[in-house]
Design a protein around this motif. Structure first.
Motif, short mmCIF file in Angstrom:
data_model
loop_
_atom_site.label_atom_id
_atom_site.label_comp_id
_atom_site.label_asym_id
_atom_site.label_seq_id
_atom_site.Cartn_x
_atom_site.Cartn_y
_atom_site.Cartn_z
N GLY A 1 40.26 -23.07 0.81
CA GLY A 1 39.68 -22.09 -0.12
C GLY A 1 38.28 -22.44 -0.58
N SER A 2 37.68 -23.51 -0.03
CA SER A 2 36.36 -23.92 -0.51
C SER A 2 35.24 -23.07 0.09
CB SER A 2 36.12 -25.41 -0.22
OG SER A 2 36.29 -25.68 1.15
N GLY A 3 35.55 -22.31 1.15
CA GLY A 3 34.53 -21.41 1.71
C GLY A 3 34.11 -21.75 3.13
N LYS A 4 34.80 -22.71 3.75
CA LYS A 4 34.38 -23.16 5.09
C LYS A 4 34.42 -22.02 6.12
CE LYS A 4 37.59 -26.35 5.35
NZ LYS A 4 38.32 -26.09 4.10
N SER A 5 35.57 -21.33 6.18
CA SER A 5 35.70 -20.27 7.19
C SER A 5 34.70 -19.14 6.93
CB SER A 5 37.11 -19.69 7.20
OG SER A 5 38.03 -20.71 7.44
N THR A 6 34.52 -18.81 5.67
CA THR A 6 33.58 -17.74 5.33
C THR A 6 32.17 -18.12 5.80
OG1 THR A 6 34.94 -17.27 3.39
CG2 THR A 6 32.74 -16.28 3.44
N TYR B 1 33.85 -11.36 -1.49
CA TYR B 1 34.77 -10.44 -0.80
C TYR B 1 34.98 -9.20 -1.66
CZ TYR B 1 35.88 -13.77 2.88
OH TYR B 1 35.79 -14.61 3.97
N ASP C 1 37.43 -7.87 -2.98
CA ASP C 1 38.26 -7.97 -4.19
C ASP C 1 37.56 -8.76 -5.30
OD1 ASP C 1 38.32 -10.58 -3.31
OD2 ASP C 1 40.50 -10.71 -3.15
#
Ligand code: ADP
Length: 248
Positions: free
Chosen positions: A40-45, A13, A15
């Motif tokens: 926060g593990s990255g699933k949605s990304t 990202y 930031d």
């Protein structure tokens, strides 16, 4: 041919947060895969990449292939027709005043005739158990009904891959049971990010565990979820349902 092929997918990202650190896996047509991992593990990304919602500029082209086609800005439209993403929050997805208008939006964009669109809306509402909801206001549905309306809208575009982000997170037990039964009946290839481990066990033969943007495990759901050490190490737990099942 693979329905989905992800090769060394990385994403950072603006930031500087490294959300995906080199993810690779393949999914065959018809598979139903659970994507597990702590917040926060990255699933949605990862899910957003599946239909090109996050342009991947830094990695080499071809990191994501859908039925053999590399996702790029040139074929985004084609890819989005094949991949239907159901968002975590229905309020982010529903945007028309009535259920019928919302479900019709996709088919209209695809250029279907009015008659075809009406028939498809009816069919998809029936598939999700919302027959007769055409004239209802999207804003005045229960949460479970909103989720179904979102799914109907996605199904209306007839995707070959269905991607769902936390589909049962805020449903009551009956709503969850009904939603799972509905998903089971859908023939599309499915990728489901979830914290609902019972859903993973009941619907998904295969599970991928993500943590810190990396794949920690990829295998048979029953085996991975029975591995208490693996589950605890990545903020998950062995689901109670497995205590009642035989190991094989
Ligand atoms: P999950 O869906 O597993 O909860 P996410 O894909 O939402 O994980 O997040 C992966 C990582 O990326 C987390 O560290 C999160 O804080 C970060 N992240 C998510 N969205 C953004 C964003 N828009 N800007 C910066 N960092 C983000």
């Amino acid at each position: 041919m693979n329905a989905l092929e992800i090769t060394q997918l990385k994403y950072r990202y603006r930031d500087g947060t490294e959300a995906l650190r080199g993810i690779s896996f393949r999914v065959l047509p018809g598979e139903c895969v659970a994507l597990l991992g702590p917040n926060g593990s990255g699933k949605s990304t990862l899910l957003l990449h599946l239909n090109g919602l996050l342009p991947e500029k830094k990695s080499e082209a071809g990191a994501v292939k859908i039925f053999g086609e590399a996702v790029s800005s040139a074929n985004l439209e084609l890819v989005r027709r094949q991949v239907g993403l159901v968002f975590q929050d229905p309020d982010d997805q529903l945007f028309c005043p009535t259920v019928a208008e919302d479900v019709a939006f996709g088919p209209q964009q695809l250029g279907l005739s009015e008659t075809e669109t009406v028939a498809r809306v009816k069919h998809c509402l029936a598939q999700v158990g919302l027959s007769g909801f055409e004239g209802r206001s999207t804003q005045h549905l229960s949460h479970g009904e909103k989720r179904r309306a979102c799914l109907a809208g996605v199904l209306a575009c007839d995707p070959r891959i269905l991607v769902l982000d936390e589909p049962t997170s805020d449903l009551d037990p009956r709503g969850r049971r009904e939603f799972k039964a509905m998903l089971r009946r859908l023939p599309a290839t499915k990728i489901i990010a979830t914290h609902d481990l019972e859903l993973a066990v009941e619907l998904c033969a295969r599970t991928i565990v993500l943590d810190h943007g990396e794949i920690i495990a990829d295998g048979r759901t029953g085996e991975l979820l029975s591995d208490e050490k693996l589950m605890l190490a990545h903020g998950l737990e062995r689901p109670h349902i497995l205590h009642h099942l035989h190991p094989h």
